[in-house]
Structures are given as structure tokens and as C-alpha cells.
Scaffold this motif. Structure first.
Motif, PDB file in Angstrom:
ATOM      1  N   ASP A 504       0.813  -1.219   0.000  1.00 11.24           N
ATOM      2  CA  ASP A 504       0.000   0.000   0.000  1.00 11.24           C
ATOM      3  C   ASP A 504       0.847   1.270   0.000  1.00 11.24           C
ATOM      4  N   THR A 505       2.163   1.117  -0.062  1.00  6.84           N
ATOM      5  CA  THR A 505       3.055   2.267   0.089  1.00  6.84           C
ATOM      6  C   THR A 505       2.754   3.373  -0.915  1.00  6.84           C
ATOM      7  N   ARG A 506       2.614   3.034  -2.171  1.00  6.15           N
ATOM      8  CA  ARG A 506       2.374   4.047  -3.201  1.00  6.15           C
ATOM      9  C   ARG A 506       1.058   4.796  -2.945  1.00  6.15           C
ATOM     10  N   THR A 507       0.029   4.065  -2.567  1.00  7.21           N
ATOM     11  CA  THR A 507      -1.270   4.695  -2.287  1.00  7.21           C
ATOM     12  C   THR A 507      -1.178   5.621  -1.089  1.00  7.21           C
ATOM     13  N   VAL A 508      -0.537   5.153  -0.018  1.00  8.50           N
ATOM     14  CA  VAL A 508      -0.404   5.972   1.197  1.00  8.50           C
ATOM     15  C   VAL A 508       0.392   7.238   0.907  1.00  8.50           C
ATOM     16  N   LEU A 509       1.468   7.100   0.140  1.00  9.10           N
ATOM     17  CA  LEU A 509       2.275   8.273  -0.213  1.00  9.10           C
ATOM     18  C   LEU A 509       1.467   9.229  -1.090  1.00  9.10           C
ATOM     19  N   GLY A 510       0.678   8.688  -2.008  1.00  7.73           N
ATOM     20  CA  GLY A 510      -0.139   9.537  -2.874  1.00  7.73           C
ATOM     21  C   GLY A 510      -1.149  10.345  -2.084  1.00  7.73           C
ATOM     22  N   ILE A 511      -1.840   9.701  -1.122  1.00  8.15           N
ATOM     23  CA  ILE A 511      -2.809  10.418  -0.278  1.00  8.15           C
ATOM     24  C   ILE A 511      -2.086  11.477   0.544  1.00  8.15           C
ATOM     25  N   SER A 512      -0.934  11.132   1.085  1.00  4.29           N
ATOM     26  CA  SER A 512      -0.173  12.078   1.907  1.00  4.29           C
ATOM     27  C   SER A 512       0.268  13.286   1.088  1.00  4.29           C
ATOM     28  N   LEU A 513       0.789  13.038  -0.098  1.00  4.93           N
ATOM     29  CA  LEU A 513       1.237  14.146  -0.954  1.00  4.93           C
ATOM     30  C   LEU A 513       0.063  15.019  -1.380  1.00  4.93           C
ATOM     31  N   SER A 514      -1.065  14.411  -1.672  1.00  3.84           N
ATOM     32  CA  SER A 514      -2.246  15.190  -2.031  1.00  3.84           C
ATOM     33  C   SER A 514      -2.678  16.073  -0.864  1.00  3.84           C
ATOM     34  N   ALA A 515      -2.666  15.514   0.352  1.00  4.96           N
ATOM     35  CA  ALA A 515      -3.018  16.302   1.541  1.00  4.96           C
ATOM     36  C   ALA A 515      -2.035  17.449   1.753  1.00  4.96           C
ATOM     37  N   ILE A 516      -0.767  17.168   1.576  1.00  8.52           N
ATOM     38  CA  ILE A 516       0.276  18.189   1.738  1.00  8.52           C
ATOM     39  C   ILE A 516       0.017  19.387   0.833  1.00  8.52           C
ATOM     40  N   HIS A 517      -0.446  19.127  -0.383  1.00  3.03           N
ATOM     41  CA  HIS A 517      -0.608  20.196  -1.364  1.00  3.03           C
ATOM     42  C   HIS A 517      -1.877  21.024  -1.162  1.00  3.03           C
ATOM     43  N   ASN A 518      -2.572  20.813  -0.036  1.00 10.83           N
ATOM     44  CA  ASN A 518      -3.620  21.756   0.353  1.00 10.83           C
ATOM     45  C   ASN A 518      -3.009  23.102   0.729  1.00 10.83           C
ATOM     46  N   GLY A 519      -1.775  23.066   1.182  1.00 16.11           N
ATOM     47  CA  GLY A 519      -1.064  24.295   1.532  1.00 16.11           C
ATOM     48  C   GLY A 519       0.028  24.582   0.525  1.00 16.11           C
ATOM     49  N   PRO A 520       0.642  25.762   0.617  1.00 14.01           N
ATOM     50  CA  PRO A 520       1.740  26.084  -0.300  1.00 14.01           C
ATOM     51  C   PRO A 520       2.939  25.185  -0.043  1.00 14.01           C
ATOM     52  N   VAL A 521       3.719  24.934  -1.079  1.00 12.68           N
ATOM     53  CA  VAL A 521       4.932  24.127  -0.974  1.00 12.68           C
ATOM     54  C   VAL A 521       6.100  25.017  -1.351  1.00 12.68           C
ATOM     55  N   LYS A 522       6.890  25.390  -0.362  1.00 18.95           N
ATOM     56  CA  LYS A 522       7.977  26.348  -0.605  1.00 18.95           C
ATOM     57  C   LYS A 522       9.195  25.965   0.206  1.00 18.95           C
ATOM     58  N   GLY A 523      10.374  26.104  -0.403  1.00 14.75           N
ATOM     59  CA  GLY A 523      11.621  25.754   0.251  1.00 14.75           C
ATOM     60  C   GLY A 523      12.121  26.835   1.190  1.00 14.75           C
ATOM     61  N   ALA A 524      13.210  26.516   1.883  1.00 17.52           N
ATOM     62  CA  ALA A 524      13.814  27.439   2.849  1.00 17.52           C
ATOM     63  C   ALA A 524      14.519  28.584   2.139  1.00 17.52           C
ATOM     64  N   ASP A 525      14.503  29.742   2.777  1.00 14.45           N
ATOM     65  CA  ASP A 525      15.244  30.898   2.262  1.00 14.45           C
ATOM     66  C   ASP A 525      16.706  30.854   2.690  1.00 14.45           C
ATOM     67  N   GLY A 526      16.993  30.076   3.708  1.00 19.07           N
ATOM     68  CA  GLY A 526      18.374  29.972   4.183  1.00 19.07           C
ATOM     69  C   GLY A 526      18.503  28.873   5.218  1.00 19.07           C
ATOM     70  N   PHE A 527      19.736  28.514   5.544  1.00 19.07           N
ATOM     71  CA  PHE A 527      20.011  27.469   6.519  1.00 19.07           C
ATOM     72  C   PHE A 527      20.916  28.031   7.607  1.00 19.07           C
ATOM     73  N   GLY A 528      21.090  27.248   8.675  1.00 19.78           N
ATOM     74  CA  GLY A 528      22.000  27.659   9.733  1.00 19.78           C
ATOM     75  C   GLY A 528      23.444  27.555   9.279  1.00 19.78           C
ATOM     76  N   VAL A 529      24.359  27.807  10.198  1.00 22.19           N
ATOM     77  CA  VAL A 529      25.790  27.742   9.884  1.00 22.19           C
ATOM     78  C   VAL A 529      26.205  26.284   9.725  1.00 22.19           C
ATOM     79  N   PHE A 530      26.740  25.935   8.567  1.00 24.97           N
ATOM     80  CA  PHE A 530      27.257  24.593   8.332  1.00 24.97           C
ATOM     81  C   PHE A 530      28.722  24.546   8.755  1.00 24.97           C
ATOM     82  N   ARG A 531      29.024  23.645   9.714  1.00 20.88           N
ATOM     83  CA  ARG A 531      30.413  23.506  10.171  1.00 20.88           C
ATOM     84  C   ARG A 531      31.165  22.698   9.131  1.00 20.88           C
TER      85      ARG A 531
END
Length: 532
Positions: A504-531
């Protein structure tokens, strides 16, 4: 060609052994799920039906669009505790009038639907998912409030339930309460803080204090209907927005409310046309070895989950213990990080860090497939910067803003669990296969570490080490850690959102991704200090 080929031999002895072991685990899982479905047992479900009432899952089924899926969440909550499996609450994501909603339904066959500590924790998780993914919430209410014998564990943290409702409303995410029976004491605030309220005539009872409490507190004599009946709230107090003739009518009204929400998804739509995987999902039963120390190729899993089995691998010749690359699942683009040989070295950590940054640059959700024993230890690796490289990966995961989904398919131990976006790193969803295990380290390793420490302590004191006691201690610790590493135990603790059949993995992932896309999908503007 980026279409993944498969070398799985479904006729081989190892594959058949893996498949039989997985099927046995799934049979055990079915037994535990049946306990949740049974609720309070035959006696109480029969009594509930005799009163002309629907069970919690029957209410959910009527609410959902015909033939639409329902992704139940945390179905094994409270497993291994003193409370019934499922924790007297059904939660999940379902489609109502074409709108994906978070649905919570009290199970009144279990102590009248009273909320226990595990049901509260399960409800909190559902509220987090609804908030993170911008899902309207529908509460199917019939509960006597808090389970009073455990009030010390519920009262203070339980106020968060009402906080979450009001915050959802403030964020423009609708909340709907369909009240089928009692909603008393603190539970009265659940409809009180919902945007829309439907109450069933002659059934719903909503009051801060019932007639006995009112008599004790004020000396006033009252009855259920005048104090908190549905008709009173519809005609006098105004708490009820709609008065339903019966349960079916309440569900009909709930569906009409959702239909009029004018709900729109804010995330990008999936590709209109996509292909199913070229390899059979049935093979997923035999891919993971019964012994998790034996590595397996995660590409075999990916080939049976992603659209068209099409996978563009990123940096395939570098850090080969971690597979990274781009794909689609049900038309939604994803970046995938999958453990290939368990251990994460410095190269894998740096590769993951770069890949996570790239996904944020292109607003691409990330899928983490766990099978890791953690970051590599030893003098050579410590001197080579293992800590700072592992920290880079954890930094990237922590500050990544694109949605994450985690799937535990094998081992998920130590800091590797963190770097692969474990529960503490707020993945939008986290599911496990029955083969998964998760702990600070493997049971034998943990017992061995304790043995070494105790042996060194005895030597430092000049004492003779008791080998018989050591063997007993190791056996006890191994047994305890092994039991606490199993997915049923972790699912009972609500550390995942459910144990799923690999097929059922593909189906579960599909439902999850569909639910996620109810909101905007946007990446980070920046990250913390990488050592570096």
C-alpha cells in the motif's frame, strides 16, 4: 534511460522466506487492528446499535464521498498500555465533497468515548497534521470528556485541544463539529470553539456541568434537555448552527457545510498524466531481509513506488550508502533519500546536505526511506570529521522548509534516525513497514555496551566480574530493547502515523502528498551555519 530495472528473483529462496516473514507480521498486525475496530467489544457495540446509534467508523464511512479512500492515522495508539488499542478515538484523512479533511471520531463504545492520555496524544497528532497541511477538520463528537481516573495526565495538557481549534479558525482553516451524543464538561468547548456546529435532536447533550453537578454546585434542579439539549442550543443559546433530525441527517448537514466552504488547494497541482510503476508492488513483500543486518537495494523499493519506475539518481558514484534522486509519485514531484547499506559516512552526510538544499531551491517535497544503523564510528572517521558532517545533514533536515515524508522500512537507529528526518524533525507524515525497527542502537549492541561499561567499572574497583550475571543482564536488556524497537510498540506510543502494508506504500504516499498540497509548498530561504 532513467527507468529502474529490477534484479529481484521472486522465485528465489531468500525472497520467499522474506515474503513469508512479512506476511506473518501483517497477519499479526491485522489482529491488532481488529482490536481497534472492535472498540469496547461486542456487548457495548450491540448496546450502542440497540439505541439506534451508529458506530464511530460507520459515521466516518457515511461522511466520506462514496468509494473514496480513508487514510486512518495512529490506529494502534495505546497498544501495550492499560487502555484499549486505538485509544477510543478514530482519526484520519478522508475526502468529503471533494475536500480532503482531517476527521476525528470519538468511539462511544469505549467508556462513553472518554478521552484517555493516549487518545489525547493521538488527537494532538491529528491536529498537528491538519495545521501543517491546511486540512479542514470535522469532529464527530460523542464523549463524556476526560477519563477522570487519569485526569492528572489529561487536564493540563488537554487544553491544547481547544487552543488548536481556535488557531485553526484564525488561520482560515475551517472546523466543524457534528455532535451525536454527550459532549460534557471541557468537551463542551469542542463545539463551542468550532466554526460550524450540528447537533442531533434528542441525542446531543452539550453542557459544562450535567444536572448532578449543577445541583451540587448551585442547588438548582434541571434536566438534560433544558440544560444542554440540542433543541435548546439551536433555539435558545445559539450554540448549534443546525439541528439534525437524526445521525444520518447530521452527516448530510456536515457534508453540505463542507461543500459550501469554497475550499481551494494552495499547492501546485500534480501532473495530469503519469504512469504506474513498471514493477509489481507485490514484490515489496519479499525485498526486505528478515535479518536487518543484511543490506538490500532501496532502488528495488523505489522502482515499485514511483511513477513509471522513473528515477533520476543524483550523485550515484559518491556516498553510495545513500541513494538520492528525483521522481514523481501520483504526479507529484519528490526528492528521495534512501539508505542503501545502513551506515552513513561523511560522504553520505555531505551528499544528503547538498541534495536537501537543492530540493528546497526547487520547492520539491522530500521522501526519506529509512534503513540505517546510524553514522559511522571509529578513530578514522572521527578524525575525518564524522561529527561535523553528520551535523551538516541534521542541520539541513532541521531547517528544510519543503514538506517531508518519512517511511521506516528497515532499521532506523541512532543519530541516523535524526538525519533521515525522524519524528522529532516534524515530517508531515511518518509511516512504518512491519519490518521496521527503531532505537538508539540495535539490541545486541546496546547490551554489549552496557556489559563493557560494567566490566570496566568492576576492573577499576579491583572486583571480579560476574560472568553469569553479565549473561543474564545481556539477555534481559536485549529482550527489552528488541521489544521496544518493534513498530507495534512505537506505533502504540504514537511515534509514527501508522504501520502500513508494503504493497500500500504508493497509495499511502499519494494520499499524503495530495493532503500536503492543500497548503503552499515552498523551500527554505536559508540554513543555519554549516560547520565545514
Amino acid at each position: 534511460m532513467t527507468t529502474l530495472r529490477s534484479s529481484v528473483d521472486s522465485a528465489g529462496a531468500d525472497f520467499k522466506a522474506n515474503r513469508e516473514a512479512m506476511l506473518a507480521k501483517l497477519a499479526e498486525l491485522d489482529t491488532e487492528h481488529a482490536k481497534a475496530v472492535a472498540g469496547g467489544g461486542e456487548k457495548y457495540t450491540a448496546r450502542h446499535h440497540q439505541r439506534g446509534k451508529l458506530l464511530a467508523r460507520e459515521r466516518v464511512e457515511l461522511l466520506l464521498d462514496p468509494d473514496s479512500p480513508f487514510l486512518e492515522l495512529s490506529p494502534l495508539a495505546a497498544w501495550g498500555s492499560d487502555f484499549p488499542v486505538g485509544a477510543s478515538l478514530v482519526t484520519g484523512i478522508g475526502v468529503v465533497e471533494g475536500v480532503e479533511c482531517m476527521i476525528n471520531a470519538n468511539d462511544p463504545t469505549v467508556k462513553g468515548g472518554a478521552i484517555n492520555p493516549w487518545g489525547m496524544k493521538k488527537g494532538f497528532r491529528a491536529a498537528d497534521i491538519a495545521a501543517q497541511n491546511r486540512l479542514p477538520t470535522i469532529n464527530l463528537v460523542e464523549s463524556g470528556g476526560a477519563d477522570l481516573p487519569t485526569q492528572k495526565d489529561i487536564f493540563i495538557p488537554g487544553g491544547r485541544t481547544f487552543r488548536d481549534l481556535t488557531r485553526a479558525s484564525a488561520a482560515g482553516i475551517p472546523t466543524v463539529a457534528l455532535v451525536f451524543g454527550n459532549s460534557t464538561a471541557g468537551g463542551a468547548y469542542l463545539p463551542g470553539m468550532s466554526d460550524y456546529v450540528v447537533m442531533v435532536k434528542e441525542r446531543a447533550k452539550v453542557f459544562l456541568g450535567g444536572p448532578p453537578l449543577v445541583k451540587m454546585a448551585t442547588g438548582e434542579d434541571s434536566d438534560d434537555e433544558s440544560l444542554g439539549g440540542a433543541e435548546m442550543h439551536a433555539r435558545v443559546s445559539g450554540l448549534a448552527d443546525y439541528l439534525a433530525a437524526d445521525e444520518q441527517d447530521a452527516i448530510r448537514l456536515g457534508r453540505r457545510i463542507v461543500k459550501r466552504l469554497n475550499w481551494r488547494k494552495l499547492g501546485p497541482a500534480p501532473a495530469a498524466d503519469y504512469a504506474e510503476p513498471e514493477h509489481d508492488a507485490e514484490d515489496l513483500l519479499g525485498i526486505v531481509p528478515t535479518d536487518l543486518k543484511i543490506p538490500f537495494d532501496p532502488r528495488e523499493v523505489i522502482a515499485r513506488v514511483v511513477d513509471g519506475s522513473d528515477f533520476d539518481e543524483f550523485k550515484p558514484l559518491y556516498g553510495s550508502s545513500l541513494v538520492t534522486g528525483w521522481a514523481q509519485v501520483h504526479g507529484y514531484p519528490v526528492g528521495i533519500l534512501a539508505n542503501a547499506r545502513g551506515v552513513l559516512f561523511s560522504e553520505e552526510a555531505q551528499k544528503a546536505t547538498q541534495f536537501i538544499q537543492l530540493a528546497n531551491q526547487t520547492d520539491t517535497p522530500l521522501l526519506f526511506l529509512h534503513n540505517t544503523t546510524g553514522y559511522m564510528v571509529g578513530k578514522e572517521y572521527e578524525q575525518g570529521g564524522m561529527i561535523k558532517h553528520g551535523a551538516m545533514m541534521v542541520n539541513a533536515v532541521s531547517n528544510s522548509k519543503v514538506p517531508h515524508i518519512s517511511l521506516l522500512i528497515g532499521a532506523s537507529y541512532g543519530a541516523g534516525h535524526y538525519g533521515m528526518c525522524g519524528r522529532a524533525y516534524d515530517p508531515r507524515f511518518l509511516f512504518a513497514w512491519p519490518s521496521a525497527k527503531s532505537a538508539v542502537m540495535g539490541a545486541a549492541q546496546l547490551a554489549g555496551v552496557l556489559s563493557i561499561v560494567m566490566r570496566q567499572g568492576a576492573e577499576a574497583k579491583g572486583q571480579i566480574y560476574n560472568e553469569e550475571h553479565d549473561a543474564a543482564m545481556r539477555a534481559m536488556v536485549e529482550g527489552q530493547i528488541e521489544a521496544q524497537s518493534l513498530p507495534t510498540f512505537l506505533s502504540g506510543m504514537v511515534y509514527d502515523d501508522g504501520i502500513i502494508d508494503p504493497r500500500d506504500t504508493r497509495t499511502v504516499l499519494g494520499i499524503s502528498l495530495s493532503a500536503i498540497h492543500n497548503g503552499p509548498v515552498k523551500g527554505a530561504d536559508g540554513f543555519g551555519v554549516f560547520r565545514m
